[in-house]
Design a protein around this motif. Sequence first.
Motif, PDB file in Angstrom:
ATOM      1  N   ASP A   5      -4.480  11.513  -5.995  1.00 55.48           N
ATOM      2  CA  ASP A   5      -5.211  10.883  -5.023  1.00 55.48           C
ATOM      3  C   ASP A   5      -4.598  10.726  -3.666  1.00 55.48           C
ATOM      4  O   ASP A   5      -5.343  10.670  -2.666  1.00 55.48           O
ATOM      5  CB  ASP A   5      -5.622   9.414  -5.364  1.00 55.48           C
ATOM      6  N   THR A   6      -3.251  10.879  -3.414  1.00 53.53           N
ATOM      7  CA  THR A   6      -2.500  10.872  -2.320  1.00 53.53           C
ATOM      8  C   THR A   6      -2.775  12.309  -1.586  1.00 53.53           C
ATOM      9  O   THR A   6      -3.014  12.450  -0.545  1.00 53.53           O
ATOM     10  CB  THR A   6      -1.003  10.788  -2.583  1.00 53.53           C
ATOM     11  N   ARG A  11      -7.421   8.210  -0.948  1.00 50.02           N
ATOM     12  CA  ARG A  11      -7.162   6.681  -0.642  1.00 50.02           C
ATOM     13  C   ARG A  11      -6.740   6.448   0.734  1.00 50.02           C
ATOM     14  O   ARG A  11      -6.699   7.514   1.386  1.00 50.02           O
ATOM     15  CB  ARG A  11      -5.671   6.228  -1.341  1.00 50.02           C
ATOM     16  N   ASP A  12      -7.074   5.143   1.370  1.00 51.32           N
ATOM     17  CA  ASP A  12      -6.963   5.181   2.954  1.00 51.32           C
ATOM     18  C   ASP A  12      -5.548   5.057   3.010  1.00 51.32           C
ATOM     19  O   ASP A  12      -4.538   4.874   2.454  1.00 51.32           O
ATOM     20  CB  ASP A  12      -7.816   4.008   3.416  1.00 51.32           C
ATOM     21  N   LEU A  14      -3.823   2.489   4.552  1.00 54.84           N
ATOM     22  CA  LEU A  14      -3.266   1.262   4.135  1.00 54.84           C
ATOM     23  C   LEU A  14      -2.608   1.229   2.691  1.00 54.84           C
ATOM     24  O   LEU A  14      -1.644   0.993   2.341  1.00 54.84           O
ATOM     25  CB  LEU A  14      -3.763   0.161   4.456  1.00 54.84           C
ATOM     26  N   SER A  15      -3.605   2.084   1.850  1.00 50.84           N
ATOM     27  CA  SER A  15      -3.110   2.174   0.303  1.00 50.84           C
ATOM     28  C   SER A  15      -1.802   2.979   0.210  1.00 50.84           C
ATOM     29  O   SER A  15      -0.947   2.856  -0.457  1.00 50.84           O
ATOM     30  CB  SER A  15      -4.227   2.651  -0.284  1.00 50.84           C
ATOM     31  N   VAL A  16      -1.812   4.081   0.893  1.00 56.79           N
ATOM     32  CA  VAL A  16      -0.509   5.183   0.895  1.00 56.79           C
ATOM     33  C   VAL A  16       0.569   4.385   1.503  1.00 56.79           C
ATOM     34  O   VAL A  16       1.533   4.628   0.885  1.00 56.79           O
ATOM     35  CB  VAL A  16      -1.039   6.481   1.693  1.00 56.79           C
ATOM     36  N   HIS A  18       1.395   1.464   1.421  1.00 55.63           N
ATOM     37  CA  HIS A  18       2.153   0.372   0.308  1.00 55.63           C
ATOM     38  C   HIS A  18       2.451   1.168  -0.971  1.00 55.63           C
ATOM     39  O   HIS A  18       3.627   0.793  -1.148  1.00 55.63           O
ATOM     40  CB  HIS A  18       0.868  -0.613  -0.091  1.00 55.63           C
ATOM     41  N   ARG A  19       1.557   2.060  -1.276  1.00 53.89           N
ATOM     42  CA  ARG A  19       1.942   2.689  -2.593  1.00 53.89           C
ATOM     43  C   ARG A  19       3.081   3.702  -2.552  1.00 53.89           C
ATOM     44  O   ARG A  19       3.965   3.811  -3.443  1.00 53.89           O
ATOM     45  CB  ARG A  19       0.674   3.243  -3.172  1.00 53.89           C
ATOM     46  N   GLU A  24       4.055  -3.341   3.373  1.00 53.20           N
ATOM     47  CA  GLU A  24       2.714  -4.233   3.180  1.00 53.20           C
ATOM     48  C   GLU A  24       1.789  -3.778   4.293  1.00 53.20           C
ATOM     49  O   GLU A  24       0.296  -3.965   4.253  1.00 53.20           O
ATOM     50  CB  GLU A  24       2.801  -5.576   3.245  1.00 53.20           C
ATOM     51  N   GLU A 592       5.844   2.918  -5.217  1.00 54.28           N
ATOM     52  CA  GLU A 592       5.655   3.204  -6.655  1.00 54.28           C
ATOM     53  C   GLU A 592       6.540   4.003  -7.109  1.00 54.28           C
ATOM     54  O   GLU A 592       7.323   4.021  -8.413  1.00 54.28           O
ATOM     55  CB  GLU A 592       4.141   3.606  -6.784  1.00 54.28           C
TER      56      GLU A 592
END
Length: 608
Positions: A5-6, A11-12, A14-16, A18-19, A24, A592
Amino acid sequence: MASPDTAHGTRDALSVLHRVFGYESFRGEQQRIIDHLVEGGDALVLMPTGGGKSLCYQIPALVREGTGVVISPLIALMQDQVDALRVLGVRAGFLNSTQDPEQRREVETALLAGELDLLYLAPERLRLESTARLLDRAAISLFAIDEAHCVSQWGHDFRPDYLALSELHERWPDVPRIALTATATKATHAEISTRLNLEQARHFVASFDRPNIQYRIVAKREPRKQLLELLRGEHAGESGIVYCLSRASVEKTAQFLVDNGIEALPYHAGLDAATRAANQARFLREDGLVVVATIAFGMGIDKPDVRFVAHLDLPKSVEGYYQETGRAGRDGLPSTAWLAYGLQDVVQQRKMIDTSEGDSAHKRRLATHLDAMLALCETVQCRRVQLLAYFGQSGEPCGNCDTCLSPPQSWDGTIPAQKLLSAVYRLLNERRQKFGAGQVIDILLGKETEKIRQHRHDQLSVFGIGTELSDGEWRGVVRQLLAQGLLAVEGDYGTLVLTEASGDVLGRRREVMLRREPERPAKAAKPAKRAAVEMPAEAAPVFEQLRAWRAATAKEQGVPAYVIFHDATLRQIATTAPTTLAELGTVSGVGESKLAKYGQQILDALAG
């Protein structure tokens, strides 16, 4: 490997963030820049070192389809940049002249198979038609031009290969471009925009303020001893960079520090490539090392925990000074920018301009750069306000630089200036002689030296008329008159001569205000704006324990320690003392991939 998904953009941003990166929220303009690039727009970004420029292209490269191509002049650092991304789970590679054919083929195959999120290229490699044809066959998500000020022909880091980057848009018109730099005046900003064909791009200009850096400029007495005092008193055992003008000075200063128990390494263009690479690698990988260098060292240095940058010689421009001092405190923790500055610096720099290659317009540009640097050194106002003003930004007195902590006074130096200029005038017109500052000052002080008697300077009307000031104070007057253009130097021996403006002072048509150094130099103080909370005392041993674990892990993996975790992240871990992987995953900087790789090791280290 990045998760699917990366890599494929489901994914948007902000998700990238964080993950993958473990943060944050975005800072400053990052969100707007990233959104604009993700949507396919071009951008020109001016953002200070430590402001998070790399995320502005790394995240869009992970969100958009294809591979992000990063053009960077930093061949020596590409391996470290790629290693840092791979630790995060990002599929990264590079192509440059350090690789053998087999290594290059592997990277090219991965690119064409869609197995790279980011590809780093040196600008000279991009100019090869074979590289261009390779990119034609690949899916490119964006072009990022890092260190974009290298395109400025009158800048301090000009790279001719950067001029060809204007062709990116012509060959790949549908691929968005982002150019980034940590320093640019309005003139340099305009030059970057024109030369890279980015006039129609959106321009993002962040604040150039680095509140965690304490700027201090001291009168040069015995600079190496002053430096040693700074290192022992304020930065014992910490990493830092010391800049010198000449290779000889680099060698002598590095040896001086080693002789005094400080682990220091030299870095300059006169060393062979292997030694330079080894010294740079040690600085990046080890804690507490000091590099003594010419300006050949430093651009793109990602080491976040450089606690001080010291200059033993005057930088040639405010842009150069800002770029170099910006290598301190990239992690946002308190750091020092320290400069020792004296009369000989001004004489030397003026002489270098006079003897430089180039036409009169080029020399005028160099002189303008130097004048701005001298104004920063001689100001009685806040250093930070003066620095920001140079880049066209406003600011409030910071309460943290030396002029805020120990405000110097202005004093009316018109009469001393007239005395000194008169002494130079009499030597030139009555004796047809030119001398340096030392002899002129001896005349004003009425010293009975052999040189005075030999030239019968004790018979001049100005002999002994300056006893109200000390030798050191007179040197300060000379330095400031040179800085204000009321006096000039010429020739190999730095002899003093008058300027057109000297006549206004001698004719009492102009007042001369001078800076008086405070009697006691400014002491270091905690920055007014702290970017990180101080650790409680009980957390300090835990922090050191984590640093020891990090050093061993980094050595085992052959990467710089900061690639594993930044000091700021270890400080937060030591302070919060997480006991589960879930708790550890909430710490800033723990994404992650790093949680999976190092999480249990950290919990074991904390439990032990």
